[in-house]
Write a protein that holds these residues in place. Sequence first.
Motif, PDB file in Angstrom:
ATOM      1  N   THR A  46       0.897  -1.135   0.034  1.00  0.00           N
ATOM      2  CA  THR A  46      -0.132   0.099   0.126  1.00  0.00           C
ATOM      3  C   THR A  46       0.815   1.360   0.105  1.00  0.00           C
ATOM      4  O   THR A  46       0.538   2.154  -1.002  1.00  0.00           O
ATOM      5  N   ALA A  47       1.892   1.315   0.952  1.00  0.00           N
ATOM      6  CA  ALA A  47       3.029   2.292   0.964  1.00  0.00           C
ATOM      7  C   ALA A  47       3.584   2.632  -0.522  1.00  0.00           C
ATOM      8  O   ALA A  47       3.765   3.766  -0.875  1.00  0.00           O
ATOM      9  N   VAL A  48       4.006   1.495  -1.236  1.00  0.00           N
ATOM     10  CA  VAL A  48       4.472   1.679  -2.280  1.00  0.00           C
ATOM     11  C   VAL A  48       3.496   2.305  -3.294  1.00  0.00           C
ATOM     12  O   VAL A  48       3.966   3.210  -4.268  1.00  0.00           O
ATOM     13  N   GLY A  49       2.345   1.973  -3.521  1.00  0.00           N
ATOM     14  CA  GLY A  49       1.392   2.476  -4.272  1.00  0.00           C
ATOM     15  C   GLY A  49       0.955   3.721  -3.902  1.00  0.00           C
ATOM     16  O   GLY A  49       0.908   4.951  -4.878  1.00  0.00           O
ATOM     17  N   VAL A  50       0.987   4.404  -2.894  1.00  0.00           N
ATOM     18  CA  VAL A  50       0.777   5.819  -2.508  1.00  0.00           C
ATOM     19  C   VAL A  50       2.070   6.672  -3.085  1.00  0.00           C
ATOM     20  O   VAL A  50       1.897   7.866  -3.543  1.00  0.00           O
ATOM     21  N   LEU A  51       3.336   6.262  -2.885  1.00  0.00           N
ATOM     22  CA  LEU A  51       4.320   6.810  -3.427  1.00  0.00           C
ATOM     23  C   LEU A  51       4.321   6.914  -5.115  1.00  0.00           C
ATOM     24  O   LEU A  51       4.741   8.084  -5.553  1.00  0.00           O
ATOM     25  N   LEU A  52       4.079   5.883  -5.378  1.00  0.00           N
ATOM     26  CA  LEU A  52       3.787   5.970  -6.939  1.00  0.00           C
ATOM     27  C   LEU A  52       2.708   6.615  -7.338  1.00  0.00           C
ATOM     28  O   LEU A  52       2.780   7.240  -8.460  1.00  0.00           O
ATOM     29  N   GLY A  53       1.924   7.061  -6.536  1.00  0.00           N
ATOM     30  CA  GLY A  53       0.901   8.131  -6.700  1.00  0.00           C
ATOM     31  C   GLY A  53       1.667   9.527  -7.245  1.00  0.00           C
ATOM     32  O   GLY A  53       0.902  10.295  -8.033  1.00  0.00           O
ATOM     33  N   GLY A  54       2.605   9.932  -6.684  1.00  0.00           N
ATOM     34  CA  GLY A  54       3.168  11.098  -6.847  1.00  0.00           C
ATOM     35  C   GLY A  54       3.944  11.090  -8.338  1.00  0.00           C
ATOM     36  O   GLY A  54       3.908  11.965  -8.961  1.00  0.00           O
ATOM     37  N   VAL A  55       4.412   9.927  -8.783  1.00  0.00           N
ATOM     38  CA  VAL A  55       4.913   9.750 -10.132  1.00  0.00           C
ATOM     39  C   VAL A  55       3.562   9.749 -10.991  1.00  0.00           C
ATOM     40  O   VAL A  55       3.914  10.608 -12.166  1.00  0.00           O
ATOM     41  N   LEU A  56       2.597   9.258 -10.742  1.00  0.00           N
ATOM     42  CA  LEU A  56       1.433   9.468 -11.414  1.00  0.00           C
ATOM     43  C   LEU A  56       1.090  11.040 -11.758  1.00  0.00           C
ATOM     44  O   LEU A  56       0.895  11.374 -12.612  1.00  0.00           O
ATOM     45  N   GLY A  57       1.137  11.663 -10.568  1.00  0.00           N
ATOM     46  CA  GLY A  57       0.557  13.042 -10.745  1.00  0.00           C
ATOM     47  C   GLY A  57       1.691  13.905 -11.514  1.00  0.00           C
ATOM     48  O   GLY A  57       1.112  14.650 -12.357  1.00  0.00           O
ATOM     49  N   LEU A  58       2.936  13.497 -11.397  1.00  0.00           N
ATOM     50  CA  LEU A  58       3.990  14.365 -12.158  1.00  0.00           C
ATOM     51  C   LEU A  58       3.764  14.082 -13.794  1.00  0.00           C
ATOM     52  O   LEU A  58       4.084  14.684 -14.634  1.00  0.00           O
ATOM     53  N   LEU A  59       3.698  12.705 -14.097  1.00  0.00           N
ATOM     54  CA  LEU A  59       3.484  12.284 -15.371  1.00  0.00           C
ATOM     55  C   LEU A  59       2.402  13.126 -16.080  1.00  0.00           C
ATOM     56  O   LEU A  59       2.278  13.202 -17.297  1.00  0.00           O
ATOM     57  N   TRP A  60       1.380  12.850 -15.201  1.00  0.00           N
ATOM     58  CA  TRP A  60      -0.107  13.483 -15.727  1.00  0.00           C
ATOM     59  C   TRP A  60       0.097  14.919 -16.156  1.00  0.00           C
ATOM     60  O   TRP A  60      -0.229  15.318 -17.204  1.00  0.00           O
ATOM     61  N   LEU A  61       0.768  15.499 -15.229  1.00  0.00           N
ATOM     62  CA  LEU A  61       0.965  17.090 -15.557  1.00  0.00           C
ATOM     63  C   LEU A  61       1.772  17.404 -16.509  1.00  0.00           C
ATOM     64  O   LEU A  61       1.491  18.353 -17.259  1.00  0.00           O
ATOM     65  N   TRP A  62       2.767  16.448 -16.851  1.00  0.00           N
ATOM     66  CA  TRP A  62       3.671  16.762 -17.959  1.00  0.00           C
ATOM     67  C   TRP A  62       3.102  16.118 -19.196  1.00  0.00           C
ATOM     68  O   TRP A  62       3.392  16.948 -20.202  1.00  0.00           O
ATOM     69  N   LEU A  63       2.240  15.052 -19.442  1.00  0.00           N
ATOM     70  CA  LEU A  63       1.822  14.722 -20.753  1.00  0.00           C
ATOM     71  C   LEU A  63       0.396  15.043 -21.042  1.00  0.00           C
ATOM     72  O   LEU A  63       0.140  15.126 -22.077  1.00  0.00           O
ATOM     73  N   ALA A  64      -0.370  15.535 -20.005  1.00  0.00           N
ATOM     74  CA  ALA A  64      -1.684  15.660 -20.394  1.00  0.00           C
ATOM     75  C   ALA A  64      -1.920  16.953 -21.092  1.00  0.00           C
ATOM     76  O   ALA A  64      -1.215  17.922 -20.849  1.00  0.00           O
ATOM     77  N   PRO A  65      -2.820  16.990 -22.326  1.00  0.00           N
ATOM     78  CA  PRO A  65      -2.873  18.418 -23.073  1.00  0.00           C
ATOM     79  C   PRO A  65      -3.951  18.984 -22.129  1.00  0.00           C
ATOM     80  O   PRO A  65      -4.588  18.565 -21.066  1.00  0.00           O
ATOM     81  N   ARG A  66      -3.849  20.358 -22.160  1.00  0.00           N
ATOM     82  CA  ARG A  66      -4.523  21.505 -21.487  1.00  0.00           C
ATOM     83  C   ARG A  66      -5.366  22.206 -22.279  1.00  0.00           C
ATOM     84  O   ARG A  66      -4.969  22.421 -23.547  1.00  0.00           O
ATOM     85  N   ILE A  67      -6.441  22.828 -22.009  1.00  0.00           N
ATOM     86  CA  ILE A  67      -7.266  23.721 -22.658  1.00  0.00           C
ATOM     87  C   ILE A  67      -6.626  24.998 -22.505  1.00  0.00           C
ATOM     88  O   ILE A  67      -6.156  25.327 -21.703  1.00  0.00           O
ATOM     89  N   GLY A  68      -6.597  25.481 -23.842  1.00  0.00           N
ATOM     90  CA  GLY A  68      -6.171  26.755 -24.099  1.00  0.00           C
ATOM     91  C   GLY A  68      -7.128  27.839 -24.340  1.00  0.00           C
ATOM     92  O   GLY A  68      -8.132  27.758 -24.801  1.00  0.00           O
ATOM     93  N   TYR A  69      -6.813  29.124 -23.488  1.00  0.00           N
ATOM     94  CA  TYR A  69      -7.516  30.273 -23.477  1.00  0.00           C
ATOM     95  C   TYR A  69      -6.962  31.297 -24.081  1.00  0.00           C
ATOM     96  O   TYR A  69      -5.683  31.531 -24.015  1.00  0.00           O
ATOM     97  N   GLN A  70      -7.564  32.590 -24.613  1.00  0.00           N
ATOM     98  CA  GLN A  70      -7.018  33.706 -24.766  1.00  0.00           C
ATOM     99  C   GLN A  70      -8.136  34.735 -24.278  1.00  0.00           C
ATOM    100  O   GLN A  70      -9.338  34.641 -24.283  1.00  0.00           O
ATOM    101  N   VAL A  71      -7.378  36.044 -24.248  1.00  0.00           N
ATOM    102  CA  VAL A  71      -8.088  37.206 -23.719  1.00  0.00           C
ATOM    103  C   VAL A  71      -8.604  38.092 -24.760  1.00  0.00           C
ATOM    104  O   VAL A  71      -7.415  38.464 -25.326  1.00  0.00           O
ATOM    105  N   SER A  72      -9.724  38.270 -25.002  1.00  0.00           N
ATOM    106  CA  SER A  72     -10.195  39.314 -26.029  1.00  0.00           C
ATOM    107  C   SER A  72     -11.099  40.379 -25.315  1.00  0.00           C
ATOM    108  O   SER A  72     -12.297  40.139 -25.074  1.00  0.00           O
ATOM    109  N   GLY A  73     -10.331  41.601 -25.132  1.00  0.00           N
ATOM    110  CA  GLY A  73     -11.455  42.590 -24.389  1.00  0.00           C
ATOM    111  C   GLY A  73     -11.482  42.041 -22.829  1.00  0.00           C
ATOM    112  O   GLY A  73     -10.488  42.005 -22.067  1.00  0.00           O
ATOM    113  N   ASN A  74     -12.670  42.036 -22.637  1.00  0.00           N
ATOM    114  CA  ASN A  74     -13.212  41.404 -21.210  1.00  0.00           C
ATOM    115  C   ASN A  74     -13.727  40.040 -21.404  1.00  0.00           C
ATOM    116  O   ASN A  74     -14.430  39.827 -20.458  1.00  0.00           O
TER     117      ASN A  74
END
Length: 226
Positions: A46-74
Amino acid sequence: MTVPNTPAGSTPGPDPFAAPPHPSQQPSLPERTPLGPELRIGAIITAVGVLLGGVLGLLWLWLAPRIGYQVSGNRILYRDPEGEELIGAVGVFATLGLALGLVTALAAFLWTRARGGGIAVAVGLALGGLLGSLGGWQLGIRLGPTADLRAHALAVGDGGRFDGPLELSAHGALLVWPMTAMIALLALSATFGKREPDRPPYWAMPPQAPQPPQPPQSPQFPADRG
Protein backbone atom coordinates in the motif's frame (compact mmCIF):
# COMPACT_ATOMS: atom_id res chain seq x y z
CA MET A 1 -10.68 -62.29 28.36
CA THR A 2 -13.91 -60.59 29.39
CA VAL A 3 -14.14 -58.37 32.40
CA PRO A 4 -16.51 -59.85 34.98
CA ASN A 5 -20.04 -58.47 35.07
CA THR A 6 -19.62 -57.04 31.54
CA PRO A 7 -22.47 -57.78 29.12
CA ALA A 8 -21.57 -59.63 25.98
CA GLY A 9 -20.78 -57.47 22.96
CA SER A 10 -19.97 -54.33 24.98
CA THR A 11 -16.69 -52.50 24.53
CA PRO A 12 -14.68 -51.75 27.64
CA GLY A 13 -13.96 -48.05 28.29
CA PRO A 14 -10.53 -46.45 28.11
CA ASP A 15 -8.01 -47.57 30.62
CA PRO A 16 -7.37 -44.72 33.08
CA PHE A 17 -3.94 -46.17 33.86
CA ALA A 18 -2.82 -46.33 30.20
CA ALA A 19 0.12 -44.15 29.14
CA PRO A 20 -0.76 -41.06 27.05
CA PRO A 21 -0.03 -41.38 23.32
CA HIS A 22 3.30 -40.17 22.00
CA PRO A 23 3.18 -36.63 20.53
CA SER A 24 4.19 -38.00 17.13
CA GLN A 25 1.09 -40.22 17.13
CA GLN A 26 -1.34 -37.38 17.87
CA PRO A 27 -3.16 -35.83 14.88
CA SER A 28 -1.46 -32.61 13.79
CA LEU A 29 -3.59 -29.49 13.50
CA PRO A 30 -3.19 -27.22 10.45
CA GLU A 31 -0.80 -24.36 11.09
CA ARG A 32 -2.34 -20.91 11.12
CA THR A 33 -0.66 -18.20 9.06
CA PRO A 34 0.79 -15.52 11.37
CA LEU A 35 -1.09 -12.26 11.10
CA GLY A 36 1.90 -9.98 11.60
CA PRO A 37 3.79 -10.80 8.36
CA GLU A 38 0.55 -10.59 6.36
CA LEU A 39 -0.20 -7.10 7.68
CA ARG A 40 3.39 -6.03 7.05
CA ILE A 41 3.29 -7.16 3.43
CA GLY A 42 -0.04 -5.45 2.81
CA ALA A 43 1.19 -2.22 4.42
CA ILE A 44 4.38 -2.18 2.33
CA ILE A 45 2.50 -2.72 -0.94
CA THR A 46 0.00 0.00 0.00
CA ALA A 47 2.80 2.44 0.88
CA VAL A 48 4.53 1.78 -2.45
CA GLY A 49 1.27 2.53 -4.24
CA VAL A 50 0.91 5.83 -2.39
CA LEU A 51 4.48 6.83 -3.32
CA LEU A 52 3.91 5.92 -6.96
CA GLY A 53 0.87 8.18 -6.88
CA GLY A 54 3.29 11.10 -6.87
CA VAL A 55 4.90 9.74 -10.02
CA LEU A 56 1.45 9.44 -11.58
CA GLY A 57 0.64 13.06 -10.76
CA LEU A 58 3.89 14.40 -12.20
CA LEU A 59 3.58 12.37 -15.40
CA TRP A 60 -0.03 13.41 -15.83
CA LEU A 61 0.93 17.05 -15.38
CA TRP A 62 3.68 16.68 -17.98
CA LEU A 63 1.85 14.62 -20.62
CA ALA A 64 -1.80 15.61 -20.39
CA PRO A 65 -3.09 18.22 -22.89
CA ARG A 66 -4.61 21.36 -21.46
CA ILE A 67 -7.38 23.64 -22.61
CA GLY A 68 -6.03 26.85 -24.12
CA TYR A 69 -7.63 30.25 -23.49
CA GLN A 70 -7.09 33.72 -24.86
CA VAL A 71 -8.18 37.12 -23.57
CA SER A 72 -10.11 39.36 -25.95
CA GLY A 73 -11.26 42.60 -24.34
CA ASN A 74 -13.20 41.62 -21.25
CA ARG A 75 -13.90 38.10 -22.47
CA ILE A 76 -12.09 34.78 -22.03
CA LEU A 77 -12.34 32.65 -25.16
CA TYR A 78 -11.25 29.16 -26.11
CA ARG A 79 -8.28 29.06 -28.46
CA ASP A 80 -9.69 25.88 -30.00
CA PRO A 81 -13.45 25.62 -29.38
CA GLU A 82 -13.58 22.13 -30.86
CA GLY A 83 -10.56 20.78 -29.00
CA GLU A 84 -10.61 17.45 -27.15
CA GLU A 85 -8.22 18.33 -24.36
CA LEU A 86 -10.65 17.17 -21.65
CA ILE A 87 -10.93 13.71 -23.18
CA GLY A 88 -7.18 13.65 -23.77
CA ALA A 89 -6.46 14.40 -20.10
CA VAL A 90 -8.69 11.52 -19.02
CA GLY A 91 -7.06 9.20 -21.56
CA VAL A 92 -3.55 10.04 -20.37
CA PHE A 93 -4.53 9.51 -16.73
CA ALA A 94 -6.16 6.15 -17.52
CA THR A 95 -3.17 5.01 -19.57
CA LEU A 96 -0.75 5.88 -16.78
CA GLY A 97 -2.97 4.08 -14.27
CA LEU A 98 -3.03 1.02 -16.53
CA ALA A 99 0.77 0.96 -16.76
CA LEU A 100 1.23 1.42 -13.01
CA GLY A 101 -1.32 -1.30 -12.29
CA LEU A 102 0.61 -3.78 -14.42
CA VAL A 103 3.96 -2.80 -12.91
CA THR A 104 2.80 -2.98 -9.29
CA ALA A 105 1.02 -6.31 -9.81
CA LEU A 106 4.09 -7.87 -11.44
CA ALA A 107 6.42 -6.56 -8.74
CA ALA A 108 4.16 -7.73 -5.90
CA PHE A 109 3.74 -11.15 -7.51
CA LEU A 110 7.48 -11.69 -7.96
CA TRP A 111 8.14 -10.51 -4.41
CA THR A 112 5.61 -12.84 -2.78
CA ARG A 113 5.67 -15.76 -5.21
CA ALA A 114 7.86 -17.96 -2.99
CA ARG A 115 5.42 -17.72 -0.09
CA GLY A 116 2.34 -18.24 -2.21
CA GLY A 117 0.95 -14.69 -2.24
CA GLY A 118 -1.99 -14.21 0.08
CA ILE A 119 -4.98 -11.97 0.61
CA ALA A 120 -2.70 -9.20 1.91
CA VAL A 121 -1.11 -8.85 -1.53
CA ALA A 122 -4.46 -8.35 -3.25
CA VAL A 123 -5.73 -5.92 -0.61
CA GLY A 124 -2.47 -3.97 -0.68
CA LEU A 125 -2.56 -3.67 -4.46
CA ALA A 126 -6.18 -2.52 -4.52
CA LEU A 127 -5.83 -0.04 -1.67
CA GLY A 128 -2.44 1.25 -2.83
CA GLY A 129 -3.70 1.69 -6.39
CA LEU A 130 -6.78 3.60 -5.27
CA LEU A 131 -4.86 5.87 -2.89
CA GLY A 132 -2.15 6.39 -5.50
CA SER A 133 -4.73 7.41 -8.11
CA LEU A 134 -6.38 9.86 -5.72
CA GLY A 135 -3.04 11.33 -4.70
CA GLY A 136 -1.80 11.65 -8.28
CA TRP A 137 -5.04 13.34 -9.33
CA GLN A 138 -4.84 15.93 -6.58
CA LEU A 139 -1.11 16.49 -7.08
CA GLY A 140 -1.52 17.14 -10.80
CA ILE A 141 -4.33 19.62 -10.17
CA ARG A 142 -2.44 21.52 -7.47
CA LEU A 143 0.82 21.75 -9.42
CA GLY A 144 -0.91 22.73 -12.64
CA PRO A 145 -2.28 26.14 -13.64
CA THR A 146 -4.70 27.84 -11.33
CA ALA A 147 -8.40 27.20 -11.67
CA ASP A 148 -9.17 30.93 -11.26
CA LEU A 149 -9.47 31.86 -14.94
CA ARG A 150 -10.32 35.49 -14.23
CA ALA A 151 -7.20 36.05 -12.17
CA HIS A 152 -5.10 34.37 -14.81
CA ALA A 153 -6.67 36.50 -17.56
CA LEU A 154 -5.94 39.70 -15.61
CA ALA A 155 -2.35 38.57 -15.16
CA VAL A 156 -1.71 38.03 -18.89
CA GLY A 157 -3.67 41.10 -20.03
CA ASP A 158 -5.72 41.78 -23.13
CA GLY A 159 -4.70 39.62 -26.07
CA GLY A 160 -2.73 37.23 -23.85
CA ARG A 161 -2.95 33.46 -23.89
CA PHE A 162 -2.80 30.94 -21.08
CA ASP A 163 -3.47 27.29 -20.33
CA GLY A 164 -6.36 26.17 -18.22
CA PRO A 165 -6.14 23.86 -15.23
CA LEU A 166 -5.97 20.09 -15.43
CA GLU A 167 -9.36 18.45 -15.14
CA LEU A 168 -10.38 14.82 -14.74
CA SER A 169 -13.89 14.93 -16.15
CA ALA A 170 -14.43 11.14 -15.81
CA HIS A 171 -13.73 10.03 -12.25
CA GLY A 172 -13.99 6.41 -13.29
CA ALA A 173 -10.38 6.74 -14.46
CA LEU A 174 -9.38 6.61 -10.79
CA LEU A 175 -10.32 2.92 -10.73
CA VAL A 176 -8.16 1.91 -13.69
CA TRP A 177 -5.03 1.40 -11.59
CA PRO A 178 -6.52 -0.81 -8.80
CA MET A 179 -8.66 -2.82 -11.20
CA THR A 180 -5.74 -3.46 -13.56
CA ALA A 181 -3.56 -4.54 -10.64
CA MET A 182 -6.17 -7.00 -9.38
CA ILE A 183 -6.77 -8.53 -12.82
CA ALA A 184 -3.03 -8.79 -13.53
CA LEU A 185 -2.38 -10.42 -10.14
CA LEU A 186 -5.14 -12.96 -10.75
CA ALA A 187 -3.74 -13.81 -14.18
CA LEU A 188 -0.17 -14.13 -12.91
CA SER A 189 -1.21 -16.29 -9.95
CA ALA A 190 -3.27 -18.59 -12.17
CA THR A 191 -0.49 -18.95 -14.75
CA PHE A 192 2.76 -18.85 -12.80
CA GLY A 193 1.63 -19.14 -9.17
CA LYS A 194 2.91 -21.63 -6.63
CA ARG A 195 1.17 -24.99 -6.90
CA GLU A 196 1.07 -28.08 -4.78
CA PRO A 197 3.11 -30.99 -6.20
CA ASP A 198 1.04 -33.42 -8.24
CA ARG A 199 0.49 -36.84 -6.77
CA PRO A 200 2.41 -39.56 -8.65
CA PRO A 201 0.38 -42.12 -10.62
CA TYR A 202 -0.55 -45.35 -8.96
CA TRP A 203 2.04 -47.38 -10.91
CA ALA A 204 4.84 -45.13 -9.63
CA MET A 205 3.86 -45.46 -5.97
CA PRO A 206 5.85 -47.96 -3.87
CA PRO A 207 3.97 -51.16 -3.09
CA GLN A 208 2.53 -51.38 0.36
CA ALA A 209 3.76 -54.08 2.68
CA PRO A 210 1.25 -56.88 3.24
CA GLN A 211 -0.56 -56.73 6.52
CA PRO A 212 0.10 -59.68 8.88
CA PRO A 213 -2.89 -61.93 9.35
CA GLN A 214 -4.95 -61.16 12.40
CA PRO A 215 -5.43 -64.04 14.86
CA PRO A 216 -9.01 -65.21 15.13
CA GLN A 217 -10.84 -63.79 18.08
CA SER A 218 -12.44 -66.18 20.50
CA PRO A 219 -16.14 -65.68 21.08
CA GLN A 220 -17.06 -63.88 24.24
CA PHE A 221 -19.57 -65.37 26.65
CA PRO A 222 -21.32 -63.65 29.47
CA ALA A 223 -19.73 -64.24 32.81
CA ASP A 224 -21.39 -66.75 35.01
CA ARG A 225 -22.91 -64.97 37.93
CA GLY A 226 -23.87 -68.14 39.78
